[in-house]
Design a protein around this motif. Structure first.
Motif, PDB file in Angstrom:
ATOM      1  N   LYS A 411     -13.808 -20.889  14.568  1.00 16.18           N
ATOM      2  CA  LYS A 411     -13.938 -20.783  13.187  1.00 16.18           C
ATOM      3  C   LYS A 411     -14.425 -21.869  12.330  1.00 16.18           C
ATOM      4  CE  LYS A 411     -10.136 -17.270  12.321  1.00 16.18           C
ATOM      5  NZ  LYS A 411      -8.738 -17.054  11.785  1.00 16.18           N
ATOM      6  N   LYS A 415     -17.718 -22.213  10.003  1.00 13.74           N
ATOM      7  CA  LYS A 415     -17.727 -22.488   8.703  1.00 13.74           C
ATOM      8  C   LYS A 415     -18.632 -23.729   8.619  1.00 13.74           C
ATOM      9  CE  LYS A 415     -14.177 -24.379   5.614  1.00 13.74           C
ATOM     10  NZ  LYS A 415     -12.683 -24.655   5.276  1.00 13.74           N
ATOM     11  N   ILE A 431     -19.543 -14.767  12.279  1.00 11.69           N
ATOM     12  CA  ILE A 431     -18.311 -14.187  11.595  1.00 11.69           C
ATOM     13  C   ILE A 431     -17.672 -13.094  11.953  1.00 11.69           C
ATOM     14  CG2 ILE A 431     -17.471 -13.765   9.108  1.00 11.69           C
ATOM     15  CD1 ILE A 431     -19.477 -15.848   8.067  1.00 11.69           C
ATOM     16  N   ILE A 434     -15.966 -13.056  15.338  1.00  7.25           N
ATOM     17  CA  ILE A 434     -14.497 -13.686  15.097  1.00  7.25           C
ATOM     18  C   ILE A 434     -13.702 -12.619  14.560  1.00  7.25           C
ATOM     19  CG2 ILE A 434     -13.130 -15.209  14.170  1.00  7.25           C
ATOM     20  CD1 ILE A 434     -15.537 -17.252  14.340  1.00  7.25           C
TER      21      ILE A 434
END
Length: 840
Positions: A411, A415, A431, A434
């Motif tokens: 993550k 990010k 994204i 995940i």
């Protein structure tokens, strides 16, 4: 005059060529004409000046054809030139002038002869006549003693022949011409081509031997390149020598000796690096690494030192000395932050090396090692730096973390990637992965939607990360696969929907749509009615897209007819099954039937398909009629018109289908009639009467059909009492003809006919009408008298209608008629059962 004109033309061509008004081919053609005209004007004993002119013109014309690549046209003119030179030489021998004068003219003749022979050699080479070319050049060589100044010209000419034949891969001829060039170049040092040119000739000669048959001519190649390097040392010569030595299997000592020449002369860094690459590629690692070390020392202060270090790392990795390679990379990282920064180009190359090694470990599922190499790459970026390459790097690291089940680190990496490149479809995909892993359906769907939007936009990246046309499609396909593997149907549906909008390949699209339909159907089965309505619409959309693409595939060569038929059958059957399944939603059912019909149009028209087409259209028409009975008039017209269109298409199919077998028991004809009658009657179609004419004449009309037509003829907004009455009369006649009359059915039919003929509420009827109705009552009385099955309530109704008709006649003063009708009513009284006493 002709001769003067030809000479003028010649001179004009020369002057215009100088002004670039005439190109080479045009000039060759002009010279050709002028020269031929001059030759035609030649007498039996031309003067010396004319012969000289002819020699010049023939030589120039021949050379002109050679220069524009039409050597075959040159030969004739060169032969004329050669013949003219011989004539001139004979004339010179007969002259009585001084000895010196003759010597000068003889030298001039020899120079012309030399040129003609060299031109003939050029022509022969161009036409592939090696023997002739060789003979001409040998004669030219023999003349060099008298014409030493032509040594350089002849040497270069042979070199050019060598280059041409080398390019044609005629290595044997090329080596001959290059050897000749070198030998001629040595004949007269005063007029030689020079050492640089001689070295160039020898390098090409060595290359020709090397490429011709390296094993057979290795010694010759080595000798040629050694001579070349002696004549004039050049980086290319040293490089070629190393190449030949490597091929010959020379000892490391000999190769070391050869590469040492690089260090004794001012060779560029690129040449040194190319040599090092060659050594290492050929497995001479010890020599190569030692050489690299020497090159590093020599170019230590060069800003390009990084290139050497990169090459060093590459070869350490190639030889699987990964630990040493890591140490070297770490040295570069330390140097990068202590003033020894790599040049941008070298830094980019280092990133590529690091990423390739990381990718290799990733493919081998060594995700920790891959992260190690990616982290080296990250080390060269400053905190907070925004760079698309860094975004890609972070995404790659995130993939490694996901494989290692380190979701939080993944993550963080994503990010960071989003910070560097927020509008990247790759970042959205990370994204998404995940979110799927965490089973966060909403976030996964949101990510798919973003991917879908980005896939529609052209890539804004113009660097190495540029997204090609298929990237969006590939990622959406992968997204769907991941969702399916994770058993997340809603997410998979969304991914497949975006995918189906972008897929160009028909087979891939149909596979995606099939998957979508199956997923959506299972979803509909498991949810409430509100949501299912929306999902049914989605399935209609999928099928509509499939039909559109099947139609478009007619022009695609890769999608064969057999493939098209298979897909059309699959979607046809699915549309049919969905129509049957959703019969509780008439409008949807109709749309599915129509889609089934449209798909069937891409299938071969065998009996089974024709039956399916006919049934689909009948069902669609039936649904439109059913919906038309329940809507406002404005909407009803549209539905009825649609129904007629379906029926017309169905009629055409039915005509063809009836030719394929016996359909005596098939009710299609009746249904077509009833459906068309209902639609046209409610649309107030003026052609309805004409259409029905042929129907009345049919011998096999069923009572039920006639009764339905009678009912439809008066069903609002239709009002066709004449047709209704006609149908009821036909029905009544059919009832009478039956062996055993069904009294119940007969009574109902008669009831309707009397009501239609003798409306209630009227008191004054036409005598004809009364007579017609009287006959119906008489018919009824005869049936009632002959059976006990006639419904008592119908007998009561007949009695009452007859009595009331008499009363209405009485009221208007028609007493005789009143007596008749009331008497008729009393005749029915005797046939009442339990009700008789009440009315007696």
């Amino acid at each position: 005059q002709v001769e003067e004109g030809a000479i003028s033309l010649w001179n004009w061509a020369v002057t215009k060529h100088m002004g670039s008004l005439v190109n080479d081919e045009q000039r060759a053609k002009l010279r050709f004409v002028a020269c031929r005209l001059v030759c035609l004007c030649e007498g039996s004993d031309p003067p010396e000046g004319a012969i000289r002119r002819q020699i010049l013109m023939s030589m120039k014309t021949g050379k002109g054809w050679i220069d524009i690549g039409k050597a075959d046209l040159a030969d004739g003119f060169l032969e004329i030139a050669m013949s003219s030179i011989e004539k001139l030489y004979v004339k010179l021998l007969k002259r009585i002038d001084g000895e010196a004068d003759i010597h000068v003219h003889k030298a001039d003749v020899e120079r012309n002869l030399f040129k003609v022979l060299s031109y003939q050699a050029e022509s022969a080479v161009a036409q592939g006549d090696f023997q002739k070319a060789m003979m001409c050049i040998q004669r030219c060589k023999d003349m060099l003693m008298k014409l030493p100044k032509e040594t350089c010209y002849l040497s270069i000419l042979c070199y050019n022949f060598g280059v041409e034949t080398y390019e044609w891969k005629r290595y044997e001829q090329s080596s001959f011409w290059l050897s000749q060039s070198y030998d001629i170049g040595k004949m007269d040092m005063k007029y030689s081509v020079g050492k640089e040119m001689q070295a160039k000739v020898l390098r090409l000669l060595a290359t020709a031997y090397f490429e011709w048959d390296c094993n057979l001519y290795l010694d010759k190649a080595l000798k040629a390149i050694s001579l070349a390097n002696q004549e004039n040392l050049h980086p290319a010569g040293v490089f070629l020598k190393v190449k030949i030595l490597l091929k010959s299997g020379a000892s490391d000592e000999d190769i070391n000796s050869a590469v040492a020449e690089f260090l004794h002369h001012e060779m560029s860094l690129d040449f040194c690096l190319n040599t090092a690459k060659l050594l290492l590629e050929q497995g001479k690692e010890s020599v190569g690494l030692y050489f690299l070390k020497s090159v590093t020392e020599r170019f230590e202060s060069s800003p390009d030192l990084g290139k050497i270090n990169l090459l060093h790392i590459e070869f350490l990795l190639q030889s699987e000395r990964e630990l040493l390679a890591k140490q070297k990379v770490e040295e570069i990282i330390v140097g990068h932050y202590s003033g020894k920064q790599l040049l941008p180009e070298a830094l980019n190359q280092l990133h590529i090396i690091l990423w390739e090694r990381a990718a290799k470990h990733y493919e081998a599922k060594s995700y920790s090692e891959a992260l190690h190499w990616y982290s080296y790459s990250v080390s060269f970026y400053t905190p907070g730096q925004i760079d698309q390459n860094l975004a890609k790097l972070q995404r790659n690291m995130a993939s490694c973390y996901l494989h290692l089940k380190q979701v939080e680190k993944a993550k963080e990496a994503v990010k960071e990637a989003e910070r560097c490149d927020p509008n990247s479809i790759f970042t959205k995909f990370s994204i998404y992965k995940i979110a799927v892993m965490e089973k966060d359906t909403d976030k996964a769907v949101e990510a798919v939607i973003e991917m879908g939007k980005l896939a529609e936009k052209p890539s804004q990246h113009e660097d190495k990360l540029r997204v090609d046309e298929n990237t969006g499609t590939n990622l959406l396909s992968l997204a769907a696969q991941i969702a399916l593997e994770s058993d997340q149907q809603i997410v998979a549906i969304k991914a497949l929907e975006y995918l189906s909008e972008r897929l160009q390949d028909c087979r891939q699209l149909f596979a995606a749509l099939k998957c979508l339909i199956r997923l959506m159907l299972s979803k509909v089965m498991a949810e409430n009615e509100e949501k299912s309505d929306e999902d049914i619409n989605s399935m209609l959309t999928y099928l509509t897209l499939a039909r559109k693409r099947i139609a478009e595939s007619l022009t695609e060569e890769k999608f064969t007819g057999d493939m098209r038929i298979l897909e059309a059958h699959w979607f046809r059957k699915v549309a049919w099954n969905l129509a049957v399944q959703f019969r509780g939603c008439p409008e949807k059912m109709r749309d599915f039937f129509l889609l089934s019909f449209k798909f069937s149009q891409f299938c071969p028209s065998d009996k089974g398909v024709l039956i399916a087409q006919k049934t689909s259209l009948l069902m669609a028409a039936a649904v439109d009629l059913e919906m038309g009975r329940q809507v406002v008039p404005s909407k009803q017209t549209e539905l009825l018109t649609q129904a007629l269109q379906h029926l017309q298409a169905c009629k055409e199919i039915w005509k063809v289908l009836k030719l394929t077998g016996d359909f005596a028991k098939d009710p299609t004809d009746t249904l077509l009639l009833l459906y068309e009658f209902e639609a046209r009657s409610k649309l107030n179609d003026p052609t309805l009467q004409n259409i029905m004419e042929s129907f009345w004449e049919q011998p096999q009309i069923e009572v039920k059909t006639l009764e339905i037509i009678a009912s439809l003829a008066m069903e609002s907004p239709a009002r066709y009492p004449v047709l209704c009455k006609k149908a009821l009369k036909h029905a009544l006649n059919l009832h009478r003809k039956q062996t055993v009359i069904d009294a119940v059915k007969f009574s109902k039919c008669l009831h309707s006919l009397i009501n239609l003929t003798l409306p209630t509420g009227l008191t004054d009827w036409d005598a004809c009408v009364l007579q017609e109705v009287w006959d119906y009552f008489e018919d009824a009385l005869s049936i009632v008298s002959s059976t006990d099955a006639y419904p008592e309530m119908e007998v009561l109704w007949l009695m009452t209608r007859a009595w009331n008709t008499g009363i209405f006649q009485y009221i208007i003063g028609k007493y005789r008629e009143a007596e008749q009708w009331c008497g008729l009513g009393m005749r029915f009284l005797n046939h009442l059962g339990s009700l008789k006493k009440s009315y007696e």
